[in-house]
Motif scaffolding. Structure first.
Motif, PDB file in Angstrom:
ATOM      1  N   ILE A  68       0.860  -1.181   0.000  1.00 28.68           N
ATOM      2  CA  ILE A  68       0.000   0.000   0.000  1.00 28.68           C
ATOM      3  C   ILE A  68       0.899   1.235   0.000  1.00 28.68           C
ATOM      4  CG2 ILE A  68      -1.833   1.265   1.196  1.00 28.68           C
ATOM      5  CD1 ILE A  68      -2.462  -1.367   2.706  1.00 28.68           C
ATOM      6  N   LEU A  69       0.568   2.197  -0.813  1.00 34.27           N
ATOM      7  CA  LEU A  69       1.285   3.463  -0.846  1.00 34.27           C
ATOM      8  C   LEU A  69       0.455   4.528  -0.143  1.00 34.27           C
ATOM      9  CD1 LEU A  69       2.509   3.333  -4.558  1.00 34.27           C
ATOM     10  CD2 LEU A  69       3.809   2.717  -2.509  1.00 34.27           C
ATOM     11  N   ALA A  70       1.130   5.540   0.378  1.00 32.50           N
ATOM     12  CA  ALA A  70       0.421   6.560   1.138  1.00 32.50           C
ATOM     13  C   ALA A  70       0.967   7.950   0.861  1.00 32.50           C
ATOM     14  CB  ALA A  70       0.515   6.272   2.637  1.00 32.50           C
ATOM     15  N   VAL A  71       0.053   8.918   0.818  1.00 33.18           N
ATOM     16  CA  VAL A  71       0.396  10.333   0.857  1.00 33.18           C
ATOM     17  C   VAL A  71       0.080  10.819   2.265  1.00 33.18           C
ATOM     18  CG1 VAL A  71      -0.068  12.632  -0.062  1.00 33.18           C
ATOM     19  CG2 VAL A  71      -0.151  10.647  -1.585  1.00 33.18           C
ATOM     20  N   ASN A  72       1.085  11.305   2.970  1.00 34.11           N
ATOM     21  CA  ASN A  72       0.927  11.762   4.349  1.00 34.11           C
ATOM     22  C   ASN A  72       1.122  13.261   4.428  1.00 34.11           C
ATOM     23  OD1 ASN A  72       1.084   8.942   5.782  1.00 34.11           O
ATOM     24  ND2 ASN A  72       2.840   9.010   4.396  1.00 34.11           N
ATOM     25  N   THR A  73       0.266  13.927   5.176  1.00 37.33           N
ATOM     26  CA  THR A  73       0.381  15.375   5.331  1.00 37.33           C
ATOM     27  C   THR A  73       0.415  15.750   6.807  1.00 37.33           C
ATOM     28  OG1 THR A  73      -2.028  15.674   5.292  1.00 37.33           O
ATOM     29  CG2 THR A  73      -0.868  15.831   3.178  1.00 37.33           C
ATOM     30  N   VAL A  74       1.064  16.871   7.089  1.00 35.38           N
ATOM     31  CA  VAL A  74       1.075  17.480   8.417  1.00 35.38           C
ATOM     32  C   VAL A  74       0.718  18.943   8.234  1.00 35.38           C
ATOM     33  CG1 VAL A  74       2.463  18.065  10.448  1.00 35.38           C
ATOM     34  CG2 VAL A  74       2.860  15.896   9.244  1.00 35.38           C
ATOM     35  N   ILE A  75      -0.166  19.471   9.093  1.00 35.53           N
ATOM     36  CA  ILE A  75      -0.530  20.882   9.019  1.00 35.53           C
ATOM     37  C   ILE A  75      -0.130  21.589  10.306  1.00 35.53           C
ATOM     38  CG2 ILE A  75      -2.403  20.533   7.362  1.00 35.53           C
ATOM     39  CD1 ILE A  75      -4.388  20.637   9.688  1.00 35.53           C
ATOM     40  N   ASP A  76       0.014  22.921  10.201  1.00 32.89           N
ATOM     41  CA  ASP A  76       0.390  23.693  11.384  1.00 32.89           C
ATOM     42  C   ASP A  76      -0.855  24.226  12.090  1.00 32.89           C
ATOM     43  OD1 ASP A  76      -0.520  25.937   9.982  1.00 32.89           O
ATOM     44  OD2 ASP A  76       1.487  26.718   9.568  1.00 32.89           O
ATOM     45  N   GLU A  77      -0.637  25.091  13.096  1.00 28.94           N
ATOM     46  CA  GLU A  77      -1.764  25.586  13.897  1.00 28.94           C
ATOM     47  C   GLU A  77      -2.726  26.466  13.109  1.00 28.94           C
ATOM     48  OE1 GLU A  77       1.794  28.284  14.920  1.00 28.94           O
ATOM     49  OE2 GLU A  77       1.397  26.238  14.259  1.00 28.94           O
ATOM     50  N   HIS A  78      -2.303  26.924  11.941  1.00 28.78           N
ATOM     51  CA  HIS A  78      -3.181  27.717  11.074  1.00 28.78           C
ATOM     52  C   HIS A  78      -3.769  26.867   9.950  1.00 28.78           C
ATOM     53  CE1 HIS A  78      -1.798  31.251  13.209  1.00 28.78           C
ATOM     54  NE2 HIS A  78      -0.549  30.944  12.932  1.00 28.78           N
ATOM     55  N   ARG A  79      -3.606  25.545  10.086  1.00 24.82           N
ATOM     56  CA  ARG A  79      -4.097  24.567   9.109  1.00 24.82           C
ATOM     57  C   ARG A  79      -3.442  24.735   7.738  1.00 24.82           C
ATOM     58  NH1 ARG A  79      -8.387  25.419  12.638  1.00 24.82           N
ATOM     59  NH2 ARG A  79      -9.157  23.497  13.561  1.00 24.82           N
ATOM     60  N   ARG A  80      -2.208  25.227   7.745  1.00 24.68           N
ATOM     61  CA  ARG A  80      -1.432  25.317   6.526  1.00 24.68           C
ATOM     62  C   ARG A  80      -0.593  24.058   6.378  1.00 24.68           C
ATOM     63  NH1 ARG A  80       1.147  31.112   8.021  1.00 24.68           N
ATOM     64  NH2 ARG A  80       1.972  29.665   9.596  1.00 24.68           N
ATOM     65  N   LEU A  81      -0.422  23.623   5.139  1.00 24.68           N
ATOM     66  CA  LEU A  81       0.379  22.425   4.883  1.00 24.68           C
ATOM     67  C   LEU A  81       1.836  22.701   5.236  1.00 24.68           C
ATOM     68  CD1 LEU A  81       0.238  19.536   3.672  1.00 24.68           C
ATOM     69  CD2 LEU A  81       0.876  20.559   1.482  1.00 24.68           C
ATOM     70  N   SER A  82       2.395  21.903   6.136  1.00 21.38           N
ATOM     71  CA  SER A  82       3.791  22.098   6.529  1.00 21.38           C
ATOM     72  C   SER A  82       4.685  20.918   6.162  1.00 21.38           C
ATOM     73  CB  SER A  82       3.879  22.357   8.041  1.00 21.38           C
ATOM     74  OG  SER A  82       3.272  21.307   8.769  1.00 21.38           O
ATOM     75  N   HIS A  83       4.079  19.794   5.813  1.00 18.36           N
ATOM     76  CA  HIS A  83       4.880  18.637   5.419  1.00 18.36           C
ATOM     77  C   HIS A  83       4.014  17.708   4.583  1.00 18.36           C
ATOM     78  CE1 HIS A  83       7.959  15.487   5.762  1.00 18.36           C
ATOM     79  NE2 HIS A  83       6.964  14.637   5.981  1.00 18.36           N
ATOM     80  N   VAL A  84       4.615  17.125   3.557  1.00 17.12           N
ATOM     81  CA  VAL A  84       3.939  16.104   2.758  1.00 17.12           C
ATOM     82  C   VAL A  84       4.976  15.113   2.264  1.00 17.12           C
ATOM     83  CG1 VAL A  84       4.066  17.483   0.632  1.00 17.12           C
ATOM     84  CG2 VAL A  84       2.352  15.660   0.829  1.00 17.12           C
TER      85      VAL A  84
END
Length: 267
Positions: A75-91
């Motif tokens: 299985i492959l995955a796209v993982n995201t992390v957002i900051d306190e302003h719900r902005r994308l900070s990591h993918v």
């Protein structure tokens, strides 16, 4: 499941049972059968000390989720992390387990805050809109603050709960908690191989109730507020002041971002 190419997408953040959301959680509970979901949410899994926020090592729920994902194949995955302003900070992108661990590695230093003492008075939140729309989700904020609460202390949580308690099944479990009491509820929950739907959330609240007193500042009407099992608070400042006075501990632990930032007691 039978597809040659399997890709899941998800958000990685602290999770009060599985350690972190995303990755293997997109399979279980994401697309899992009800029997699988209720089995891995029973007390045997969730009352294990390893099944906690920001912990994967020795976490039985995480380990079971990984094993289930392996049964499906690659299985492959796209993982995201957002900051306190719900902005994308990591993918990132890759094999589901490896890429999830990489996202966790990026996130953990932002999500975990070491604290050198515990407190008799702790104030946290449901993290604001949209997470605090229901009391069901509010429980995550309670559990996130638990490591800082002294035995017998007061845990205050501010959460609007604009959409009420949650699902009908959750309301039913909360009614059972009030009817049975904490001790009998725990006995019955622990005896089950399969938890009732949403019973696990009440089980997590009970962990907080066994540590100290839980107080809720919300907009729930009295009838619904009663079903939370928490003590309703009308004046947050007044009750905080009373808690400080009674405990003789002038310090208060405040966690504005609720379940998104996890304080960890490290003496």
């Amino acid at each position: 499941i039978e597809s040659e190419l399997k890709i899941v997408t998800g958000l990685v953040e602290p999770h009060f049972m599985a350690g972190y959301s995303g990755g293997r959680k997109l399979i279980t509970p994401g697309i899992a059968h009800k029997d699988t979901i209720t089995a891995v949410h029973n007390a045997r899994f969730l009352e294990d000390p390893g099944a906690r926020n920001c912990n994967l090592l020795g976490n039985p729920l995480h380990e079971e989720q990984i094993e289930i994902a392996r049964m499906i194949g690659r299985i492959l995955a796209v993982n995201t992390v957002i900051d306190e302003h719900r902005r994308l900070s990591h993918v990132n992108f890759g094999e589901i387990a490896e890429s999830h661990l990489a996202a966790v590695s990026f996130l953990k230093n932002y999500a975990m805050v070491p604290v050198g003492r515990r407190f008799s008075t702790v104030l946290t939140t449901g993290a604001g809109y949209p997470l605090d729309k229901t009391y069901y989700q509010t429980v995550k904020g309670m559990v996130g603050a638990l490591d800082l609460l002294c035995e017998g202390g007061n845990l205050f949580i501010a959460s609007e709960c604009s959409e009420g308690l949650g699902s009908a099944s959750y309301v039913s479990v909360q009614e059972r908690l009030l009817s049975l009491g904490v001790e009998r509820f725990c006995r019955e929950y622990r005896a089950k191989a399969h938890a009732d739907v949403d019973e696990w959330q009440t089980g997590q609240q009970v962990r907080c109730m066994l540590r100290g007193s839980v107080h809720l500042f919300s907009k729930l009407p009295p009838g619904e507020a009663r079903l939370t099992g928490a003590t309703p608070v009308k004046s947050l400042l007044a009750h905080l002041a009373e808690s400080v006075e009674r405990s003789a501990d002038s310090s208060i632990a405040v966690i504005p971002e609720g379940p998104y930032v996890i304080p960890v007691f490290k003496p």
